[in-house]
Design an enzyme around this catalytic site. Structure first.
Site, short mmCIF file in Angstrom:
data_model
loop_
_atom_site.label_atom_id
_atom_site.label_comp_id
_atom_site.label_asym_id
_atom_site.label_seq_id
_atom_site.Cartn_x
_atom_site.Cartn_y
_atom_site.Cartn_z
N TRP A 177 -1.56 -19.86 0.49
CA TRP A 177 -1.80 -19.16 -0.79
C TRP A 177 -1.80 -17.66 -0.56
O TRP A 177 -1.22 -16.90 -1.34
CB TRP A 177 -3.09 -19.63 -1.45
N ASP A 184 -8.87 -13.87 -4.27
CA ASP A 184 -8.49 -15.16 -4.86
C ASP A 184 -9.64 -16.12 -4.52
O ASP A 184 -9.84 -16.48 -3.38
CB ASP A 184 -7.17 -15.64 -4.23
N LYS A 201 -10.38 -26.19 -9.70
CA LYS A 201 -11.10 -26.69 -8.54
C LYS A 201 -12.61 -26.75 -8.76
O LYS A 201 -13.23 -27.70 -8.37
CB LYS A 201 -10.76 -25.88 -7.30
#
Ligand SMILES: *Cc1c(COP(=O)(O)O)cnc(C)c1O
Length: 362
Positions: free
Chosen positions: A100, A167, A191
């Site tokens: 990511w 993030d 999530k």
């Protein structure tokens, strides 16, 4: 319904009360006789949900004055380019701790110079680099606080001499965070805070409006808040009402349980149970460096001498109701995601399953 223990990495398990509440709201929103998916987002009932959701974020994370909380579309992946477009003039610094982070770095390169201050790719991202130097001439430093695929996590809010951008897709709301240390925090909801379809951005207002480039209206974060009429916040265009509603219910559940201190304690307890078993059980071994182990995504593989039993354990676990424990293909083995809504009973069931497997196969 069959008893399952859901360890999916995202989308993942949500609080049961949030699901029940969403089902009811789809039938009848707020006693109006009209379903959540059929109302106008410009009705008082919906404006209240928007305002309450924003307030829940502010309360739970103790977000200081001067920050805006935005709910946008496009997922965390869209923020990989939105962040540099809004903040990057000349140079940005990135910490590369996983795929990511790498994707975020790649997007930033489209908008300026990018310095990778450190990377843990040399060891399949199984640790968090330390002892790096953050360049003070960069516009911001970007980190990924939890690396969902590899099960590593930056446990402390770091001190950063420049604007810090994070993030936090996969560990937001799992522990208290000192938001004042960050210029911007973003993530996909799917999530820890809701279903897919909504992206959160927490941004310190004073970092905006400093770039030279022309920003498309939807990309400019300033489009999504309105100092004069907060009813327009995150409603420049039609918001993803369903995702925001479930997020509202999920955060209410977090608040009702006692907030992030309680959440953190529960997450520490769940992770300790599973890591202790991984370390005790001779058939399994953890993949992440111990000090960097994630509280959210717990990765392990079959230990040396037991590699041939991976399929057998997978089958054994499935039969006992374990769902979503297959590791990401880049790490292999197993990954149990123990997000906020994953009950400790599920973790206990997985530990029991590992112990039973040991007795059967050792
Ligand atoms: C899942 C995830 C993403 C991607 O999120 P999308 O909303 O699917 O774009 C980005 N970063 C991290 C750390 C993630 O876990």
């Amino acid at each position: 319904m069959k008893t399952v223990h859901n360890f999916n990495a995202g989308p993942c398990v949500l609080p049961k009360v949030a699901i029940e509440s969403a089902i009811n709201a789809i039938r009848d929103f707020d006693g109006t006789g009209v379903g959540l998916l059929e109302i106008s987002h410009r009705t008082a009932g919906w404006e209240r949900i928007m305002a309450e959701t924003e307030q829940l974020w502010k309360d739970l994370l103790k977000i200081p004055e001067g920050y805006r909380v935005l709910f946008l579309g496009g997922g965390a992946s869209t923020q990989f380019c939105n962040v540099p477009m809004n903040l990057l003039n000349k140079k940005a610094a990135y910490l590369v701790t996983g795929v990511w982070a790498k994707k975020a770095t790649k997007e930033a390169k489209n908008f300026g110079e990018v310095e990778v201050v450190a990377s843990s790719e040399d060891k399949t991202f199984n640790y968090i680099p330390k002892g790096y130097t953050i360049p003070t001439d960069a516009d911001y430093f970007h980190i990924t606080t939890n690396n969902t695929i590899y099960g590593t996590e930056i446990h402390k809010d770091i001190d950063c001499p420049i604007n810090l951008v994070a993030d936090m897709s996969s560990d937001i709301m799992s522990r208290p965070v000192d938001v004042s240390k960050y210029a911007l925090i973003y993530g996909g909801a799917q999530k820890n805070v809701g279903p897919a379809g909504v992206t959160f951005v927490i941004v310190r207002e004073d970092v905006l409006g400093k770039v030279q480039r022309t920003l498309p209206t939807m990309i400019d974060y300033r489009t999504h808040f309105d100092a004069k009429d907060p009813r327009n916040n995150s409603m420049f265009n039609t918001p993803p009402v369903f995702s925001i509603f479930v997020m509202h219910e999920t955060l209410k559940w977090v608040k009702d349980l006692g907030g992030l201190d309680v959440m953190y304690k529960m997450n520490l307890e769940k992770a300790a149970l599973l890591y202790n078993e991984i370390d005790r059980n001779p058939m399994f071994i953890g993949t992440a460096e111990k000090e960097d182990r994630s509280l959210m995504n717990i990765c392990f593989v079959m230990n040396k001498g037991h590699e041939d039993k991976e399929e057998a354990f997978m089958t054994f676990a499935k039969e006992r109701g374990m769902v979503g424990i297959k590791g990401h293909r880049s790490v292999g083995g197993f990954r149990a995601s123990t997000y906020n809504a994953c009950p400790i009973e599920s973790v206990k069931a997985l530990v029991q399953c590992m112990q039973d497997f040991e007795k059967l196969k050792a």
